[in-house]
Write an enzyme that holds these catalytic residues in place. Structure first.
Site, PDB file in Angstrom:
ATOM      1  N   LYS A 147      24.406  -1.254 -67.054  1.00 52.80           N
ATOM      2  CA  LYS A 147      25.618  -0.963 -67.870  1.00 52.80           C
ATOM      3  C   LYS A 147      26.336  -2.455 -67.741  1.00 52.80           C
ATOM      4  O   LYS A 147      26.865  -2.891 -68.552  1.00 52.80           O
ATOM      5  CB  LYS A 147      26.558   0.120 -67.582  1.00 52.80           C
ATOM      6  CG  LYS A 147      27.039   0.346 -66.122  1.00 52.80           C
ATOM      7  CD  LYS A 147      27.620   1.785 -65.877  1.00 52.80           C
ATOM      8  CE  LYS A 147      28.097   2.103 -64.545  1.00 52.80           C
ATOM      9  NZ  LYS A 147      26.938   2.154 -63.900  1.00 52.80           N
ATOM     10  N   ASN A 173      35.246  -1.163 -65.724  1.00 51.88           N
ATOM     11  CA  ASN A 173      34.282  -1.154 -64.400  1.00 51.88           C
ATOM     12  C   ASN A 173      33.803  -2.227 -64.146  1.00 51.88           C
ATOM     13  O   ASN A 173      32.711  -2.568 -63.633  1.00 51.88           O
ATOM     14  CB  ASN A 173      33.397   0.139 -64.447  1.00 51.88           C
ATOM     15  CG  ASN A 173      33.024   0.256 -63.131  1.00 51.88           C
ATOM     16  OD1 ASN A 173      33.831   0.486 -62.002  1.00 51.88           O
ATOM     17  ND2 ASN A 173      31.694   0.533 -62.846  1.00 51.88           N
ATOM     18  N   HIS A 227      25.495   9.021 -57.425  1.00 55.28           N
ATOM     19  CA  HIS A 227      26.547   9.853 -57.174  1.00 55.28           C
ATOM     20  C   HIS A 227      26.683  11.037 -57.138  1.00 55.28           C
ATOM     21  O   HIS A 227      27.661  12.081 -57.226  1.00 55.28           O
ATOM     22  CB  HIS A 227      27.620   9.392 -58.309  1.00 55.28           C
ATOM     23  CG  HIS A 227      27.856   7.894 -58.415  1.00 55.28           C
ATOM     24  ND1 HIS A 227      28.447   7.094 -57.593  1.00 55.28           N
ATOM     25  CD2 HIS A 227      27.878   7.447 -59.672  1.00 55.28           C
ATOM     26  CE1 HIS A 227      28.389   5.942 -57.953  1.00 55.28           C
ATOM     27  NE2 HIS A 227      28.150   5.921 -59.355  1.00 55.28           N
TER      28      HIS A 227
END
Length: 450
Positions: A119, A142, A193
């Site tokens: 990303k 981000n 995560h």
């Protein structure tokens, strides 16, 4: 989700890191009433400006007087105190939601990008391509400057971007409700995560929030979890396999980026290396075309993009051996995606601080792609256990020794890659230090034996 009235609400900020500080600056800029700054760390910074930071386990009593709770991405919304705030009809938002509510009045086009891997590359590439077209572009989220700091700067300059390209993490998407996107993508889903989410499906569900208010979905046809996010009421564009609108085609002249089965650019003209980066390029093109930009205008700028520093970056070539530095490849998924995309036999350097990861998925990739593997760092033995029985795996006490071994083993047509699947802290100051050692050692070896 009601629109926030900054002059009437009372705010609590959770998180005193970089994002939390940007939230504080923005709310102060809006002259809002901040009644508390909380942080889940036992020893957070003592103050933000003159406001004391309350550290430790979150207690609902510290949120009770707020009407809006602004949560930094590092703090889970599943914390009991935050869940109690939601149950008591308090708004729980993140910095992206504050940003989204503000930009809703602008004429800017907005692109959203998320995924387990790639990303940051796709976000940077998309912003680069738009800027090369002369488009006033903001790249944020981000990545780089916190969005609320960017917002303050934009308002001060009174010059508003034509295009906003946002990298969005699953954490940010948990607290974002009003973001309107002209095009959006989930690039891929792999394990990540899982210390925060109950399972892979819950993680994917958080990623899928990016499509809640988007005009065009850009979907990876090769990823079943991404394809499960397809929404029948939305226009869709697909990238990935040969059946997608944006695909890779091999012919007698080489490997090409293709659109609707028509080759448009030979991958040899790209500075990016690896099939995963060719897929990233296809996603970026699809996102921009969906926003109204012309494909033909994007192809020449695409050949100029050199990639991100420390992300599968070709640093040298000698005797038809290429040397690739991927010091930011600090998790197993990123390494598999990057190394699998190289169309050469690989001599791979792995190891460091594995952060408790399961290295098992590396075994298949190593067997399929690697001529040799050099292991370093504190988790070398753990990786060696996973690779038990795989030929040409050896441990080395230093990165320099590992590089020398790979350099010696490599022959014309091979690649030597540092993609460690681990953090660097056990042996280096940070990933940049590790990258510098790799680059310096490679260049010294090439000069010694040109």
């Amino acid at each position: 989700m009601r629109k926030i009235d900054f002059s009437q609400e009372t705010f609590v900020i959770i998180g005193a890191g970089e994002t939390g500080r940007s939230i504080y600056r923005y709310l102060s800029h809006r002259k809002s009433n901040i009644i508390n700054v909380l942080d889940t760390r036992d020893t957070p910074p003592e103050f933000i400006d003159n406001v004391a930071v309350v550290g430790g386990k979150l207690d609902y009593k510290n949120l009770e007087a707020a009407t809006v709770v602004v949560v930094s991405p590092g703090v889970s919304i599943y914390e009991p105190a935050i869940q109690e705030a939601l149950a008591n009809n308090k708004q729980v938002v993140g910095d992206i939601e504050l940003f989204a509510q503000e930009i809703s009045a602008w004429d800017s086009k907005v692109i959203g990008i998320t995924g387990s891997n790639g990303k940051t590359t796709v976000t940077s590439l998309t912003g680069f391509l738009a800027s090369e077209l002369g488009v006033n572009t903001l790249v944020a989220g981000n990545i780089g400057t916190p969005v609320l700091d960017a917002l303050i700067s934009i308002e001060a300059s009174n010059t508003y971007p034509e295009l906003i390209v946002l990298e969005l993490s699953s954490f940010q998407l948990e607290t974002t409700h009003s973001l309107m996107l002209d095009s959006a993508t989930v690039l891929n889903i792999s394990e990540d995560h899982l210390d925060r989410y109950r399972d892979l499906l819950e993680y994917a569900y958080a990623k899928a929030n990016i499509f809640n208010n988007c005009k065009v979905q850009i979907l990876n046809l090769d990823d079943p979890l991404v394809m499960s996010m397809s929404r029948s009421h939305l226009p869709q564009t697909f990238f990935g396999s040969e059946n997608a609108e944006y695909s890779l085609i091999q012919n007698t002249e080489g490997l090409f980026l293709a659109v609707n089965n028509i080759p448009v650019l030979n991958t040899e003209k790209l500075q990016l290396v690896g099939r995963h980066n060719y897929q990233n390029s296809l996603a970026s093109l699809a996102l921009l075309v969906a926003c109204g930009y012309q494909l033909a205008d994007l192809l020449e700028p695409l050949t100029k993009f050199a990639g991100l520093e420390h992300r599968m970056q070709k640093i040298a070539e000698a005797k038809n051996v290429i040397y690739i530095e991927d010091s930011k490849g600090t998790n197993v998924g990123a390494v598999i995606a990057g190394v699998s995309g190289i169309d050469r036999p690989v001599h791979l350097i792995l190891g460091g601080d594995g952060k408790g990861q399961d290295f098992t998925p590396l075994r298949t990739m190593v067997k399929n792609k690697c001529k040799s593997v050099a292991l370093i760092g504190q988790d070398a033995n753990k990786i060696a256990e996973v690779l038990d029985g795989v030929p040409s795996v050896a441990k080395y006490s230093t990165l320099e020794d590992a590089i020398a071994a790979c350099h010696k083993n490599a022959v014309a047509g091979d690649a030597v890659i540092l993609s460690p699947a681990c953090a660097s802290w056990d042996m280096f100051t940070n990933y940049k230090h590790r990258a510098q050692v790799f680059s310096d050692t490679v260049n010294a070896l090439i000069q010694k034996n040109p």
